[in-house]
Design an enzyme around this catalytic site. Structure first.
Site, PDB file in Angstrom:
ATOM      1  N   THR A  63       0.715  -1.117  -0.039  1.00 39.23           N
ATOM      2  CA  THR A  63       0.005  -0.120  -0.009  1.00 39.23           C
ATOM      3  C   THR A  63       0.894   1.403   0.045  1.00 39.23           C
ATOM      4  O   THR A  63       1.845   1.262   0.972  1.00 39.23           O
ATOM      5  CB  THR A  63      -0.820   0.006   1.187  1.00 39.23           C
ATOM      6  OG1 THR A  63      -1.852  -1.280   1.426  1.00 39.23           O
ATOM      7  CG2 THR A  63      -1.740   1.142   1.329  1.00 39.23           C
ATOM      8  N   SER A 102       3.087  -6.976   2.051  1.00 37.59           N
ATOM      9  CA  SER A 102       1.844  -6.254   2.641  1.00 37.59           C
ATOM     10  C   SER A 102       0.648  -6.451   1.984  1.00 37.59           C
ATOM     11  O   SER A 102       0.256  -7.669   1.855  1.00 37.59           O
ATOM     12  CB  SER A 102       2.160  -4.924   2.793  1.00 37.59           C
ATOM     13  OG  SER A 102       1.472  -4.179   3.667  1.00 37.59           O
ATOM     14  N   LEU A 103       0.015  -5.488   1.282  1.00 36.69           N
ATOM     15  CA  LEU A 103      -1.275  -5.757   0.496  1.00 36.69           C
ATOM     16  C   LEU A 103      -0.705  -6.551  -0.761  1.00 36.69           C
ATOM     17  O   LEU A 103      -1.596  -7.536  -1.397  1.00 36.69           O
ATOM     18  CB  LEU A 103      -1.782  -4.247  -0.098  1.00 36.69           C
ATOM     19  CG  LEU A 103      -2.697  -4.279  -0.851  1.00 36.69           C
ATOM     20  CD1 LEU A 103      -3.674  -5.086  -0.685  1.00 36.69           C
ATOM     21  CD2 LEU A 103      -2.874  -2.841  -1.392  1.00 36.69           C
ATOM     22  N   ASP A 150       6.769  -5.468  13.837  1.00 41.58           N
ATOM     23  CA  ASP A 150       5.941  -4.895  12.930  1.00 41.58           C
ATOM     24  C   ASP A 150       4.624  -4.192  13.565  1.00 41.58           C
ATOM     25  O   ASP A 150       3.895  -5.130  14.101  1.00 41.58           O
ATOM     26  CB  ASP A 150       5.612  -5.941  11.834  1.00 41.58           C
ATOM     27  CG  ASP A 150       4.751  -5.386  10.682  1.00 41.58           C
ATOM     28  OD1 ASP A 150       4.252  -4.185  10.674  1.00 41.58           O
ATOM     29  OD2 ASP A 150       4.659  -6.020   9.684  1.00 41.58           O
ATOM     30  N   HIS A 204       7.828  -3.390   9.791  1.00 40.67           N
ATOM     31  CA  HIS A 204       7.082  -3.689   8.559  1.00 40.67           C
ATOM     32  C   HIS A 204       7.901  -3.444   7.336  1.00 40.67           C
ATOM     33  O   HIS A 204       7.703  -4.364   6.355  1.00 40.67           O
ATOM     34  CB  HIS A 204       5.852  -2.977   8.429  1.00 40.67           C
ATOM     35  CG  HIS A 204       4.863  -3.245   7.342  1.00 40.67           C
ATOM     36  ND1 HIS A 204       4.145  -4.457   7.409  1.00 40.67           N
ATOM     37  CD2 HIS A 204       4.516  -2.672   6.369  1.00 40.67           C
ATOM     38  CE1 HIS A 204       3.162  -4.500   6.426  1.00 40.67           C
ATOM     39  NE2 HIS A 204       3.589  -3.432   5.794  1.00 40.67           N
TER      40      HIS A 204
END
Length: 243
Positions: free
Chosen positions: A6, A72-73, A193, A220
């Site tokens: 993202t 992530s996304l 994270d 993260h």
């Protein structure tokens, strides 16, 4: 195939490690809708749409079948691709991923992201740094480096695109796709994270039959914090050398 997260893009998420990977492999790293120079009609995003864009990019590059790395996304998008396009995928690496946003803390964070993107880009940039990096890594930076990082995020982020991607984050659910992955899979959680706590990565690993789970001692933003370590994990896994 590297699939970014993202608000990121093929440069910001992957530039520090792509050279290592490209020494021995062809690397494709597209920008899906809302990122980089990619232009679309501006409508709502879905995982299926982003997955189709990634697959179209790799077909255009004549790079199928491919090993798939999602962050992530991008891990949710990669999960969908591995389930829905199995003939194109050799293996899967999922970093700091989440199978679903049906979690009160996760929802609160994405809603805060959405509010900050709408109202205060500098505050959002600082929030990305303080929640994206581990405390030790962020503390190792001096004031000038942090100020430069904030300026870079403010200047180079596609804020309208990030807002659209955050709306997608709020609806993510690939829990039905993950059990259908029948390829070698490595799932990596990041111990420090605060964006996507490692419990989400462990849940994702538990859903994928035969997957392997490992931790990284980062925040993260592992591809920025420890790019060589992450590249080593990916390459060792692809070679079958992961200890």
């Amino acid at each position: 195939m590297l699939v970014h997260g993202t608000g990121g893009n093929s440069q910001t998420n992957w530039s520090q490690m792509v050279g290592r990977l490209a020494e021995s492999r062809t690397v494709v790293r597209p920008d899906y809708s809302g990122s980089g120079a990619t232009i679309d009609k501006g409508g709502p995003l879905t995982v299926a749409l982003l997955a189709a864009q990634v697959v179209a990019a790799v077909k255009d590059a004549a790079a199928a079948p491919f090993d798939l790395v999602g962050f992530s996304l991008g891990a949710a998008v990669a999960t969908y691709i591995a389930a829905e396009y199995p003939d194109l995928v050799r293996s899967v690496v999922l970093l700091a991923g989440f199978a679903s946003s049906a979690d009160a803390r996760q929802t609160m964070q994405f809603e805060l992201w959405r509010d900050l993107v709408r109202t205060d880009h500098r505050a959002m940039a600082r929030f990305i740094l303080i929640t994206g990096f581990s405390p030790d890594f962020l503390s190792s930076l001096d004031d000038a480096a942090i100020s430069a990082a904030v300026d870079e995020i403010v200047t180079n982020t596609n804020w309208e695109g990030m807002a659209r991607q955050i709306e997608l984050d709020l609806t993510i659910d690939v829990r039905d796709r993950a059990p259908r992955i029948a390829k070698p899979a490595l799932v990596i959680g990041c111990i420090h994270d605060h964006m996507v706590p490692p419990a989400h990565a462990r849940e994702l690993a538990a859903l994928i039959p035969g997957s392997r789970y490992v931790d990284m001692a980062t925040g993260h933003l592992a591809p920025l914090e420890q790019p060589d370590k992450f590249a080593d994990l990916v390459l060792d896994f692809l070679r079958g050398d992961l200890a």
